[in-house]
Design an enzyme around this catalytic site. Structure first.
Site, PDB file in Angstrom:
ATOM      1  N   ASP A 111       0.804  -1.229   0.000  1.00 28.44           N
ATOM      2  CA  ASP A 111       0.000   0.000   0.000  1.00 28.44           C
ATOM      3  C   ASP A 111       0.831   1.272   0.000  1.00 28.44           C
ATOM      4  O   ASP A 111       0.284   2.377   0.151  1.00 28.44           O
ATOM      5  CB  ASP A 111      -0.934  -0.001   1.219  1.00 28.44           C
ATOM      6  CG  ASP A 111      -1.901  -1.156   1.176  1.00 28.44           C
ATOM      7  OD1 ASP A 111      -2.629  -1.270   0.186  1.00 28.44           O
ATOM      8  OD2 ASP A 111      -1.922  -1.954   2.124  1.00 28.44           O
ATOM      9  N   ASP A 173      -6.207  -4.539  -5.354  1.00 34.87           N
ATOM     10  CA  ASP A 173      -6.023  -3.159  -4.883  1.00 34.87           C
ATOM     11  C   ASP A 173      -4.679  -2.578  -5.334  1.00 34.87           C
ATOM     12  O   ASP A 173      -4.518  -1.366  -5.469  1.00 34.87           O
ATOM     13  CB  ASP A 173      -6.069  -3.084  -3.344  1.00 34.87           C
ATOM     14  CG  ASP A 173      -7.030  -4.062  -2.705  1.00 34.87           C
ATOM     15  OD1 ASP A 173      -7.300  -5.113  -3.317  1.00 34.87           O
ATOM     16  OD2 ASP A 173      -7.495  -3.792  -1.603  1.00 34.87           O
TER      17      ASP A 173
HETATM   18  N1  GLY Z   1      -7.091  -2.098   0.249  1.00 37.59           N
HETATM   19  C1  GLY Z   1      -7.965  -2.692   1.187  1.00 37.59           C
HETATM   20  C2  GLY Z   1      -9.372  -2.250   1.013  1.00 37.59           C
HETATM   21  O1  GLY Z   1      -9.747  -1.709   0.000  1.00 37.59           O
HETATM   22  O2  GLY Z   1     -10.137  -2.450   1.917  1.00 37.59           O
END
Ligand code: GLY
Length: 389
Positions: A111, A173
């Protein structure tokens, strides 16, 4: 019929050279109301990391958590217009706290893009801060280091899991984190970062996007051989389902990847996923958390999926031959969020009915910081902002 609020908005827009069409007045109203709430939130929480709203107030998370970039990102979005130096100062304090996390590679996950695009890269692009450039390049190096060459994917998480070997796990994601790598290649002239982003995106095309353009959340590979082992339901309802937010991450992520690379396959993917998202949504504005959840699991909605998709549709509209259609749909969704899903004025948060993690029953039907961020980003784009990712 025009209200007093509409008349104020027309006057404001005339002064600032913004659209005065009757049908666009809501954009200015939504932006001003949201911006006011952001200033109020900032007065209370200063430099911190709000995540979800409980009982009308944002609760904060640690800077390690993947959502840590969204609030400073909001401060930058609002601050670039209001010119309030306190917003910039707090965003900067958040960034300095986030740098401490970069000191431990076992604390960082994929992330890094979400976190550093909205903090370090934003500060560098807006103010030319060299420290922010340095931190963001460090984050890009840590993201690139997560690349598994055998399977051509970026590893998602570090944690141990009894259910799967996370050394071999990639998630949808991560498409939103790739712009940090594209930015690093542009900034340094070194193509390695973009090579990794492209290899990962190609793996996603091959293993995450199903015929019909639904997407899976999580794919597990053998971390040694790179062989694709299986998909998992992840934050979605089940294997084979269609997690709404994952769909919008994919739509938005491929639109951005196309903007950086011009690869036709990325544009085709973004359009296919956008059409799937819009068809699954139908006349609604906010979807059930997973388009394929069955009863009794359809009570939770996810407005963050709508906000992420709407901003992504505006990105896609820049590149697609059907740009007018995608722009109109983005506008319809943002308008719908503003009119029907705005949080009450006396409570924190901008957009109600977001869902963090239904399978673990975490934070259902609440305002969430990334829903708020992408709602604001979408509004900013409707007002001429070109985007940061
Ligand atoms: N990246 C984790 C979510 O979208 O909850």
């Amino acid at each position: 019929m025009r209200t007093n609020k509409d008349n104020d908005a027309v006057k404001h827009n005339l002064v600032f050279g913004l659209p005065t069409n009757e049908s666009d007045l809501w954009i200015e109203q939504a932006w001003q109301e949201s911006s006011h709430k952001v200033h109020q939130l900032h007065q209370r929480v200063g430099a911190s990391f709000p995540h979800v709203v409980q009982d009308g107030m944002y609760q904060s998370e640690s800077p390690q958590w993947w959502t840590a970039g969204f609030y400073p990102g909001i401060l930058h979005l609002v601050g670039r217009e209001s010119g309030d130096p306190e917003l910039r100062q707090s965003a900067n304090e958040c960034e300095i706290r986030l740098e401490q996390v970069l000191g431990d590679p076992e604390q960082v996950d994929h992330d890094l893009g979400f976190i550093w695009l909205l903090t370090g890269v934003a500060t560098y692009k807006q103010y030319g801060e060299q420290d922010s450039r340095r931190r963001s390049l460090l984050a890009a190096n840590l993201l690139a280091a997560r690349y598994n060459e055998s399977g051509a994917f970026i590893r998602a998480w570090n944690f141990e899991s009894a259910h799967m070997d996370t050394r071999g796990v990639a998630i949808i994601d991560c498409m939103m984190n790739l712009p940090l790598l594209y930015w690093a290649s542009e900034e340094t002239g070194d193509p390695r970062f973009a090579h990794i982003a492209n290899r990962h995106a190609h793996t996603v095309l091959k293993h995450f996007i199903r015929s019909g353009y639904s997407v899976c959340h999580t794919v597990e590979f053998d971390p040694e051989t790179g062989e694709m082992l299986t998909e998992h339901g992840g934050q979605g309802f089940a294997k084979g389902s269609a997690w709404a937010r994952g769909t919008s991450w994919a739509l938005h992520g491929f639109a951005l990847a196309y903007g950086y690379t011009g690869h036709a396959a990325y544009l085709q993917a973004a359009e296919g996923i956008a059409d799937f998202f819009l068809a699954s949504l139908g006349e609604e504005i906010v979807p059930v958390w997973d388009f394929r959840a069955t009863e009794p699991h359809r009570g939770a909605k996810d407005s963050s999926a709508t906000a992420i998709a709407a901003s992504g549709l505006l990105e896609l509209a820049k590149h697609s031959s059907r740009g007018d259609f995608y722009r109109q749909e983005a506008s319809r969704l943002l308008h719908g969020l503003h009119v029907h899903f705005s949080a009450p004025a006396d409570e924190e948060g901008l957009v109600i009915l977001g869902t963090v993690h239904y399978p673990e029953r975490r934070s259902l039907n609440v305002p969430i910081i990334y829903g708020d961020y992408f709602f604001l980003e979408g509004l900013a784009k409707l007002r001429g902002y070109s985007g940061l990712f």
